[in-house]
Design an enzyme around this catalytic site. Sequence first.
Site, PDB file in Angstrom:
ATOM      1  N   CYS A 129       0.929  -1.048  -0.037  1.00 21.13           N
ATOM      2  CA  CYS A 129      -0.071  -0.004  -0.018  1.00 21.13           C
ATOM      3  C   CYS A 129       0.677   1.255  -0.020  1.00 21.13           C
ATOM      4  O   CYS A 129       2.108   1.111   0.008  1.00 21.13           O
ATOM      5  CB  CYS A 129      -1.000   0.061   1.190  1.00 21.13           C
ATOM      6  N   CYS A 142       3.723   1.723   2.502  1.00 18.55           N
ATOM      7  CA  CYS A 142       4.954   1.195   2.362  1.00 18.55           C
ATOM      8  C   CYS A 142       5.865   1.850   1.369  1.00 18.55           C
ATOM      9  O   CYS A 142       6.887   2.129   1.772  1.00 18.55           O
ATOM     10  CB  CYS A 142       4.822  -0.100   1.344  1.00 18.55           C
ATOM     11  N   ASP A 159       3.444  31.273 -29.443  1.00 20.06           N
ATOM     12  CA  ASP A 159       4.578  31.790 -30.255  1.00 20.06           C
ATOM     13  C   ASP A 159       4.014  31.649 -31.691  1.00 20.06           C
ATOM     14  O   ASP A 159       3.061  31.105 -32.072  1.00 20.06           O
ATOM     15  CB  ASP A 159       5.951  31.081 -30.198  1.00 20.06           C
ATOM     16  N   ASP A 207       8.172  26.239 -30.137  1.00 19.83           N
ATOM     17  CA  ASP A 207       8.906  25.165 -30.577  1.00 19.83           C
ATOM     18  C   ASP A 207      10.134  25.127 -29.155  1.00 19.83           C
ATOM     19  O   ASP A 207      10.360  26.195 -28.861  1.00 19.83           O
ATOM     20  CB  ASP A 207       9.504  25.257 -31.732  1.00 19.83           C
ATOM     21  N   ASP A 254      12.330  28.935 -27.861  1.00 16.22           N
ATOM     22  CA  ASP A 254      11.647  29.336 -26.998  1.00 16.22           C
ATOM     23  C   ASP A 254      11.937  28.811 -25.688  1.00 16.22           C
ATOM     24  O   ASP A 254      11.241  28.939 -24.529  1.00 16.22           O
ATOM     25  CB  ASP A 254      10.161  29.199 -27.327  1.00 16.22           C
TER      26      ASP A 254
END
Lengths: 745, 230
Positions: A3, A6, A426, A624, A628
């Site tokens: 679980c 753990c 952009d 892109d 950028d």
Amino acid sequence: MTCAACAKRIEKVVGKLEGIESVSVNFATEKATVAYTPQIVRQSDIKAAIEKAGYKTLDLKADTTDTEHLRKQKEIRTLLIKFIVAAIFGLPLLYLAMAPMITVIRLPFPKALDPMRYPLVYGLAQLLLVIPIICVGYRFYTAGFMALIRRSPNMDSLIAIGTTAAVLYSIYSISQIVSGHYIAVESLYFESAGIIIVLILLGKTLEAISKGKTSEAIKKLMGLAPHTAIIIQNGAEREIPIDEVEIGDIVIVKPGAKIPVDGTVLSGRSAIDESMLTGESMPVDKKAGDAVYAASINTTGAIQFRAEKIGDDTALAQIIKLVEDAQGSKAPIAKMADIVSGYFVPIVCAIAITAGIAWFIGTGGDTRFALTIFISVLVIACPCALGLATPTAIMVGTGKGAENAILVKSGEALEIAHQIDMIVLDKTGTITEGRPTVTDIFTTNGMHDALLQITASAEQLSEHPLGQAIVRDAQEKGLALHAAEHFEAIAGQGIEAGIDGQRIFAGNRKLMEAQDISLASLTAEADRLAEEGKTPVFVAIGGILAGIIAIADVVKPSSRAAISQLFHMGIEVAMITGDNEKTAAAIAKQVGIHRVLAEVLPQDKAEEISKLQDEGHKVAMVGDGINDAPALVKANIGIAIGSGTDVAIESADIVLMRSDLMDVPTAIQLSKRTIRTIKQNLFWAFGYNVVGIPIAAGVLHLFGGPLLNPMIAAAAMSFSSVSVLSNALRLKRFKAVHSDQKEFA
Amino acid sequence: MMNGKKAVLLIVAIALLFSATGCVWLKHLDVVGQGAIASFETLVNTIPDQISKDGNGGWSLQAPDGAVSLIWHTDWSQNPLYDVMLQIDATPFLAAGLAPDRLPANYSYDGDTLMVGVKLGESALLYTDDTTPIQAFEQIVSLRGEAISYHTIHDHFSISLGDGNTFMWAKDLSINERDIVFHLNPQPLIDAGVDPNVIDGWTFTKVETHVDHKLVQADKIIKTFNLQID
């Protein structure tokens, strides 16, 4: 790990080691991601710490995809067998326990097991039936009690304590029966313990099966790669396993076959189906010098290419790693759930003990009643669903994204993306195709093709994008280019060339003014083009204006619709570009954007993003990945479009492999759906506990209301895990909604 | 941890062993039967004056007021009608309106005595020594164990005489105020004309009892005795 508690425990023990920078353990994928300083701590130290905490480790590198898949299948099979064995003994046990209590109808019941007449036989029969169930469920006890001893109780601890208490008390009741206190036959809880184990095994089996389904996206990606490759060795073709391909090998791919590794084409031409990488269904023509990618499909011709990226370095492997990392990452909301589940188990133990003692005192020493309360609280409070709530949704969500060519790098990215209220796009390459094309040709003599042909012939030696656009257009139209007798590029103005004995000037107004060429005949057209945001290339032949070739970076077909969709989703859209204001305004008008940030130098884009964030917006930047990068990193969410490059993946939070702007609203919608699913899951997980614990503790019973039978508690607890997983799997049906509403532009 | 195959084999082996020796095991595991014998022996030893040989080869436990006796036979092959029964003084029933010719088949009437009981079998029954009351009772527990029950409500053992008629005795005579109880199903007697409310020496009342594991309130005609054991 059984679980989330753990997972938390492992994070804690590893995090304590010196030299560990960060550790994240994902319960759903069963993977630990550790950042560490090798000079201070070794991998073996990390593994030792995990094993000391009581968990096994598998070396990820050694554990290939197929091995992990087989391991998971074996785990599912083992769980299924355990559940079936438990159910085979559990059902008669349940019948033995329940049939005498059902008085509405008389159920067949063996006389030799009549609890009133043969209480000892009755009790021993139940004991014999519960033993095999406990045997197949032994893991709950070994893991649960070990965790308790280590003072880190987890879900298994709750099950182990609850069922052990039930069995031990029932054995005590049997001893009471032997001593002559036959009424103790009414204090047998073997069926509670047995059915709890049966139901939890059922829940675990369904959980394992569902986990397998949630990671189907990864499996699909991994299944794309071929297993063998044909290389040329010593002049002969040789088929080898894909793992043996080395960088520099010459690989042959025949029509219909899959490309085995990344590389560059050396010879041959073909159309390659790269849909698995880009989502684009149209095959891409490849020739010598072009890049090819592993798992793409060679459709028509045979090609030979040099292997350049193999194994984990291929684009496919990068994508798989990205999706795996995203699935293994934690959204902030998940971290909250982890913190809660870390405290949850000890608190539940305290509630169970307190409620048991309180009812023991309140009922004047009714041990049976107090024990029922104690067991019910432990069982209903199991936080296993809590640990599954977030990772399962993120697994399915990121997997769904990958299917739609949307790569989400982290769970955090998913969570932030749904909060976005402003997107900055952009211009070049994002809103527009990023490739200038010829849009209009105006001539003084009406001979468009002739003008194009001669201008293209002049521009064929030009490296300028505008010149290349003219050459491309002429080639596409099948116009033969004539050799230039001479060529000169005039910086900032245009070119001069000699074609078929004629002197050609092609360029901007400055060039024409400098050559004293009048533009009067086409002034109106020139002005109109500027208004439309197009770049006019004036062409003069023999000192006289012959025409204008207008060039523009065309808006992508889906841009307007995508921006409209974003507006419809309540997201403000702005455009950022280094282009001049007129061109920018014209493009913005075409696509319906009102807020334009024009003439922004690349190095200033990040600053503009920052200003928007200062206005209080949660900003996503779409561009892109190459130019950028700073802006993508600065934004709350950076979305790289149309690129699977390393730079894009590095700087962006979400990578859109297609060049389709429509993927932006799709990604946002996916994010919203995933977060909604997480919240629903947390509601289900917490809801069962919040409602169940008080009922199990007897709060309603104080006012004459119902109690919670331990078996019903076990069923509810298993059901909570199954409902959380099923809810997460619903995400697989996600489809982007593109409304045909009126545009808001 | 042993592997699955070994675990399954072990379980099957245990089950087979248990099946083969089941009868022996069941006898030792019949704690109610063993408890019934022990407490009945205590009862017999507590009221030795009320225990006598029945003229037909059985044993009799007579109520302190003499109005009813429990009789259980030592040889089931000898009795055409009952192997265990209640022998009841008919006088108060007659006074309450009993029409003997309307009694059902499981009742016998010989003028001043009513008898109701059940056949347990046709076996001659084997004894190692002279038959004692307890040895004869043990045969009932061994061979017709389903006739013996334990009732948690009043901490009683009982022996069923068929048709809702029972004889009950306390598991622990020293702490129970109802040491022996004679239960009669009132309906056949009512059908035979008896007014259950006016039977002298008997009480018509509702009694909690288990029927098919269901706790019910049943009408009974009962006679209760507290033997006042210290």
